[in-house]
Design an enzyme around this catalytic site. Structure first.
Site, PDB file in Angstrom:
ATOM      1  N   ASN A 159      10.922   7.330 -11.920  1.00 48.61           N
ATOM      2  CA  ASN A 159      10.965   6.712 -13.250  1.00 48.61           C
ATOM      3  C   ASN A 159       9.857   7.241 -14.165  1.00 48.61           C
ATOM      4  O   ASN A 159       9.640   6.706 -15.249  1.00 48.61           O
ATOM      5  CB  ASN A 159      10.958   5.173 -13.158  1.00 48.61           C
ATOM      6  CG  ASN A 159       9.668   4.621 -12.582  1.00 48.61           C
ATOM      7  OD1 ASN A 159       8.623   5.282 -12.621  1.00 48.61           O
ATOM      8  ND2 ASN A 159       9.725   3.411 -12.074  1.00 48.61           N
ATOM      9  N   HIS A 211       3.472  -1.430 -16.836  1.00 43.55           N
ATOM     10  CA  HIS A 211       3.452  -1.513 -15.378  1.00 43.55           C
ATOM     11  C   HIS A 211       2.831  -2.833 -14.933  1.00 43.55           C
ATOM     12  O   HIS A 211       1.767  -3.218 -15.409  1.00 43.55           O
ATOM     13  CB  HIS A 211       2.660  -0.347 -14.779  1.00 43.55           C
ATOM     14  CG  HIS A 211       2.635  -0.367 -13.283  1.00 43.55           C
ATOM     15  ND1 HIS A 211       3.568   0.317 -12.525  1.00 43.55           N
ATOM     16  CD2 HIS A 211       1.823  -1.005 -12.396  1.00 43.55           C
ATOM     17  CE1 HIS A 211       3.306   0.108 -11.238  1.00 43.55           C
ATOM     18  NE2 HIS A 211       2.261  -0.695 -11.129  1.00 43.55           N
ATOM     19  N   GLU A 225      -2.420  11.400  11.858  1.00 41.91           N
ATOM     20  CA  GLU A 225      -2.734  10.095  12.434  1.00 41.91           C
ATOM     21  C   GLU A 225      -2.098   8.962  11.644  1.00 41.91           C
ATOM     22  O   GLU A 225      -1.788   7.902  12.205  1.00 41.91           O
ATOM     23  CB  GLU A 225      -4.254   9.912  12.511  1.00 41.91           C
ATOM     24  CG  GLU A 225      -4.959  10.874  13.469  1.00 41.91           C
ATOM     25  CD  GLU A 225      -5.226  12.253  12.881  1.00 41.91           C
ATOM     26  OE1 GLU A 225      -4.946  12.443  11.668  1.00 41.91           O
ATOM     27  OE2 GLU A 225      -5.704  13.125  13.610  1.00 41.91           O
ATOM     28  N   ASP A 258     -19.939  17.988  21.184  1.00 35.72           N
ATOM     29  CA  ASP A 258     -19.043  18.222  20.044  1.00 35.72           C
ATOM     30  C   ASP A 258     -19.609  17.705  18.721  1.00 35.72           C
ATOM     31  O   ASP A 258     -19.167  18.102  17.651  1.00 35.72           O
ATOM     32  CB  ASP A 258     -17.662  17.621  20.304  1.00 35.72           C
ATOM     33  CG  ASP A 258     -16.753  18.585  21.061  1.00 35.72           C
ATOM     34  OD1 ASP A 258     -16.910  19.807  20.871  1.00 35.72           O
ATOM     35  OD2 ASP A 258     -15.902  18.121  21.830  1.00 35.72           O
ATOM     36  N   SER A 262      -6.395  15.175  25.960  1.00 35.63           N
ATOM     37  CA  SER A 262      -7.715  14.536  25.879  1.00 35.63           C
ATOM     38  C   SER A 262      -7.626  13.021  26.032  1.00 35.63           C
ATOM     39  O   SER A 262      -8.421  12.415  26.727  1.00 35.63           O
ATOM     40  CB  SER A 262      -8.377  14.845  24.524  1.00 35.63           C
ATOM     41  OG  SER A 262      -8.776  16.190  24.459  1.00 35.63           O
ATOM     42  N   LYS A 296      12.075   3.810 -16.330  1.00 38.44           N
ATOM     43  CA  LYS A 296      11.321   2.586 -16.057  1.00 38.44           C
ATOM     44  C   LYS A 296      11.679   1.551 -17.117  1.00 38.44           C
ATOM     45  O   LYS A 296      11.733   1.866 -18.311  1.00 38.44           O
ATOM     46  CB  LYS A 296       9.828   2.890 -16.076  1.00 38.44           C
ATOM     47  CG  LYS A 296       8.961   1.803 -15.437  1.00 38.44           C
ATOM     48  CD  LYS A 296       7.617   2.357 -14.991  1.00 38.44           C
ATOM     49  CE  LYS A 296       6.701   1.289 -14.419  1.00 38.44           C
ATOM     50  NZ  LYS A 296       5.501   1.851 -13.789  1.00 38.44           N
ATOM     51  N   HIS A 335     -12.835   9.149  23.526  1.00 39.60           N
ATOM     52  CA  HIS A 335     -14.016   9.911  23.090  1.00 39.60           C
ATOM     53  C   HIS A 335     -14.891   9.114  22.126  1.00 39.60           C
ATOM     54  O   HIS A 335     -15.405   9.643  21.144  1.00 39.60           O
ATOM     55  CB  HIS A 335     -13.591  11.234  22.436  1.00 39.60           C
ATOM     56  CG  HIS A 335     -12.902  12.161  23.389  1.00 39.60           C
ATOM     57  ND1 HIS A 335     -11.660  11.909  23.888  1.00 39.60           N
ATOM     58  CD2 HIS A 335     -13.300  13.329  23.940  1.00 39.60           C
ATOM     59  CE1 HIS A 335     -11.315  12.882  24.711  1.00 39.60           C
ATOM     60  NE2 HIS A 335     -12.287  13.748  24.772  1.00 39.60           N
ATOM     61  N   SER A 354       0.890  -1.148   0.000  1.00 38.75           N
ATOM     62  CA  SER A 354       0.000   0.000   0.000  1.00 38.75           C
ATOM     63  C   SER A 354       0.931   1.200   0.000  1.00 38.75           C
ATOM     64  O   SER A 354       1.687   1.423   0.957  1.00 38.75           O
ATOM     65  CB  SER A 354      -0.901   0.003   1.230  1.00 38.75           C
ATOM     66  OG  SER A 354      -1.754   1.123   1.192  1.00 38.75           O
TER      67      SER A 354
END
Lengths: 621, 621
Positions: free
Chosen positions: B188, B263, B367, B424, B346, B249, B416, B127
């Site tokens: 490439n 590819h 994150e 919120d 928090s 490439k 939370h 990934s």
């Protein structure tokens, strides 16, 4: 820091703007203190920016939020909702009473973070780094599809500049030369728990923005004339602009100005009272900002009859190919647009791209921006279809979650789902997508087994509300259905079965084919197996399941190319949870971590192949 | 393009490196053609880079992958696995036979994309945009914790530079001044379906890298001497380096060089044969690169007795506070480290940060990098605890998914969670986290209802394998258990109940308190309700549920502060799926999109409050 402003505003105008800014501050303080929660200090830093914007630059017909010529204002820093709602009161969109009495209360449309419960709010924000990427989608629509002169203004916090999604957005803004987009960054130096990474290093922000293909303007965010000049230049720019505003958190309330420990905290009542007094008390300014140029009403798009692709029964076709075919067919509708994450030759979105290059947006390998752009496009009334591998939609999960809160209508296609993909290995397999997408509020989850049903479902996706997810398969499998068959969302298909059967085999997508083969094998043993194609995973055809329970004595085998938790099996169990009679469900799913191999090897290894289904059915029957 | 290289390599050395590069190319071609799938052209572009790296810069004891002084090599462009495996053959780590006969086959450790099934592979990739962020975590460990001179080398593709996560990684590399980190970008020019966004615009890459606080070196990626110079300088640098290598490439196979459409496609057999011949045929070079400096073996960390925080029964304590307390207590173990996404006041990770600032890493609002850094830290043997709001862990879902494939041992805390947070609003509520995290392969999902159980679970998280997720609550609720009580993962607690009961109320986290109140109310009506605290959502205490079915005649109410799909309710249903006897499960969860309000209002509105539980129980009993 280079301050590049020319001052064209003088005297009376500046005084009026100062008064407006003071009102925004006072109202932001008052409503959050009254509510007992909220983010006043994050609002105070940006009050001058918003005062200048609404009084002199934002072209908006507040009486008609649906006016297609309106600019767009997005609070990417959604926690500054007190400021946004103070803005809405200043322009007369909401009353002082609504602001003061309902903010953050149950039933109010003035929620803790903005949502489209308010007609002037395009999308929900509050997960940082999302408003600007959505703004890119809106700007794409304006510049490439609507050809209207509206401008998109996104107010960003400095903390959210640490989100990679912001840089995906600026990169795409630069790539597509979005001259109708301005990001306004409120660089107030303080995050939630202390200083931000770059604090007031405006020069680094400037270099980053520039390197990403956008034009930076550094400005003192409390110098009204300088802000005015910056926004004027942004509107005239030939590409995307980022106004980097050096501001002071809590500006206007000396006790909290530039102080840590005041994030997300309302002022206590006495403190708020003193602050309001010091700011000159409550005002009743009603600002009349610029109005949009009149624009011709959108023509209702002609609706040519849809000619879906046709396939021959038994023909080997991958459902991802059917996705591409059907999407190309849907392209006859001018409101349908497609996006892809640089894998369109795999997802087969390229079929649409070749036929309708003007309505195809290449988002390269940036799945967060892929989904955000889709959300932005639907803000402008388009029906976006965004595709990548099922596995890689997980990269955009927070964006999908937020899109649901935005009540966005978007179609997502995840290809190459399951161990079925074979040799590429687990990193490329979507094996948690059904669980993740089912859990999205109001979502629809579809997983067709053949090309005919896939095409029929794609056609319905274009008019479905909410987040609609289609799972497609890499490999080719035989067409099972007749062209023109009906595949309503929420329905299912009975592929085999009589009035009563010994067992029901329930699959979706690729496992339907395994179920059919298993039914054949079971028939040779004298076991009659019903085969159900649950192509609509959410909503689910509960009646079909109840019938199967009744007609098989509660003997079900559910098979899915997905991890065991939260997918098709859970969906079936949830639908039967409150059933009085006995039901036994054998649930076959992908246990353990898959590896490389052929499709058949991996399905067998995972325990979702024909042999496993036959064994499970035997154990029940 | 500025080429900045000094050439220190000459004659014989260059010839040898060229031969090694040719072997890498030949092997990458051969194994992918043999397998019938794979990415040879993406391997060919980086062959010269890897030849120079392994022969002259990568300090690695190939016989002992666990040598703590070894450099780290991460293929962030995991699809170039043919090149990685060719490297492993060239250094003698794997045999030619294994490479040629097993690549991408069932049961092989040479999977389509690299995984830690191979001891020389730290983490699974495939990934895009994840290898470099994980490298940042490894480099953090090296520079701030291990104080060892190893270097981290991450080979990136140019396509993945469009992922925001890459810029989160470079930003953090710059912020933390990671002089032991080098990213090597194989520019490439060609992505999967055509040209990349920036093609060979090396200057833009250079400016972006520089603006993000890293030192760029632009180099011709096929000039062995220039590469050698660049790597030498990278190793000596005082901060993070990004080697931007202009490559072709398919380099080395004229038919495919710089051609689109190649590819992820192996060369056909005849084409491969010609290419291998043109490259000089199969070689048997065994390269002996630099070895790491000897380093003292890691001392087994002293294991002081753990003194968990203590709470008084009935005391009002938020579980997020207990997380902070317990994490601080765990800090007595030197292998425990903590990270947070700029919300530690928090999540209460700040309690650890204050006590152990040297082992606390602030990741700001990013994150993805938060989770990636945790994965990197556990590569070096640490036990990372990463925290943010439950809602915002969704931002890192793809990283969590990949961490599971990496067999990473990381602890995640999502605070939370649920509508319980109140004012919120929905953007801050984690309402799909149980579904998403349960579906992660091999994961553990914990959701304590009180401070004592929370602290006990946090203690166990430090030694748990795989992805361990803890869900905590914002508000304060009474302590239910005695200090020292046992809360094994996979267990549950019986809070109310006799030998038989009319109904069982099953909750986890905040809903346990609602169940207790409902049981009291039901008792007044003469209905005896068993109350079960399923603090371990995965694995689940199936026996406790079977007992409840037996003792209540199959009358269960399951209540969760989560959307209806895939969460606690599904977990219970999955555990009871294959039960012969009748079971009726009333499932109470958050239907509809929540708004702002108080905790109690929102739980009532969602239908998970005391009243709803009482009604559901009555309907069953």
């Amino acid at each position: 820091m280079t301050m590049e402003a020319e001052r064209t505003l003088r005297g009376e105008e500046l005084t009026q703007l100062g008064e407006l800014a003071a009102q925004l501050r006072v109202d932001a303080i008052r409503c959050s203190t009254r509510a007992g929660s909220g983010h006043p200090t994050s609002s105070l830093s940006a009050a001058d920016l918003m005062a200048v914007l609404i009084a002199r630059h934002l072209r908006y017909d507040w009486v008609n939020a649906g006016n297609r010529a309106n600019d767009h204002l997005i609070f990417s820093k959604g926690h500054a909702s007190p400021l946004l709602y103070a803005v809405l009161r200043a322009v007369g969109a909401i009353s002082e009473q609504e602001l003061m009495e309902t903010y953050r209360q149950l039933g109010s449309r003035l929620q803790g973070h903005p949502t489209p419960a308010l007609p002037w709010v395009d999308v929900a924000t509050g997960s940082l780094g999302q408003g600007l990427p959505v703004g890119v989608g809106i700007a794409l629509a304006g510049q490439y599809l609507d050809h209207l002169p509206f401008h998109v203004w996104a107010l960003c916090g400095d903390s959210e500049m640490a989100e990679g999604s912001i840089w995906e957005a600026l990169d795409k803004a630069g790539h597509y030369g979005l001259r109708n987009l301005t990001a306004i960054v409120d660089v107030n130096r303080l995050g939630q728990r202390g200083p931000t990474e770059l604090e007031w290093d405006l020069d680094t922000y400037r270099r980053r923005v520039e390197a990403f293909g956008c034009h930076p303007i550094v400005v003192d965010g409390h110098d009204l004339a300088a802000i005015d000049d910056a926004f004027g230049r942004a509107r005239q720019a030939t590409g995307p602009t980022v106004v980097l505003a050096r501001t002071i958190k809590g500006k206007g309330v000396p006790d909290v100005e530039n102080q840590p420990g005041w994030h997300g905290k309302p002022l206590k009542h006495d403190m708020a009272e003193r602050a309001v007094q010091a700011l000159g008390g409550v005002r009743q300014i009603r600002v009349a900002g610029p109005r949009p140029e009149p624009s011709p009403p959108a023509e209702a798009p002609a609706a040519p009859p849809l000619e879906l692709p046709r396939y021959e029964k038994g023909e080997q076709v991958a459902t991802r190919n059917a996705y591409g075919d059907a999407l190309r067919a849907l392209g006859s509708r001018p409101d349908v647009v497609a996006l892809d994450g640089e894998v369109s030759d795999s997802t087969r979105a390229d079929k649409f791209g070749e036929a309708y290059p003007d309505r195809f947006f290449e988002m390269f390998i940036s799945e967060q921006q892929l989904v955000a752009a889709a959300v932005g496009l639907q803000v402008r009334g388009y029906r976006p279809f965004a595709a990548t591998f099922a596995a890689f939609l997980s990269r955009a999960y927070d964006f999908i979650r937020m899109a649901a809160i935005s009540r966005a209508d978007i179609a997502l296609s995840g290809s190459h789902a399951g161990v079925e993909i074979g040799a590429d290995g687990p990193s490329q397999m979507g094996l948690e997508d059904l669980a993740a997408l089912r859990a999205v509020q109001g979502s629809t989850v579809l997983y067709p087994s053949d090309a005919v049903s896939c095409a029929a479902l794609v056609a319905q996706m274009a008019d479905r509300k909410g987040i609609v997810y289609l799972r497609t398969t890499r490999g080719k499998y035989p067409v099972l259905y007749d062209n023109g068959d009906d595949f309503p969302i929420g329905g299912s298909k009975l592929l085999r079965g009589g009035k009563t059967d010994d067992v029901a085999l329930i699959g979706a997508g690729v496992t339907v084919h395994n179920c059919l083969a298993a039914a054949d094998e079971l028939a040779r043993e004298g076991i009659t197996a019903r085969v159900i194609d649950l192509y609509s995973v959410k909503p689910l055809d509960q009646q079909r399941l109840l019938d199967a329970v009744r007609d098989t004595g509660g003997r079900l085998v559910v098979v899915e190319d997905h991890y065991p938790e939260g997918g098709l099996g859970s969906a079936v169990l949830e639908a039967l949870a409150d059933l009085a009679g006995p039901v036994r469900v054998k649930h076959l799913a992908v246990h353990g971590l898959p590896t490389s191999g052929t499709s058949a090897q991996l399905m067998d290894q995972a325990g979702i192949g024909v042999h496993a289904i036959v064994s499970a059915a035997r154990a029940l029957a």
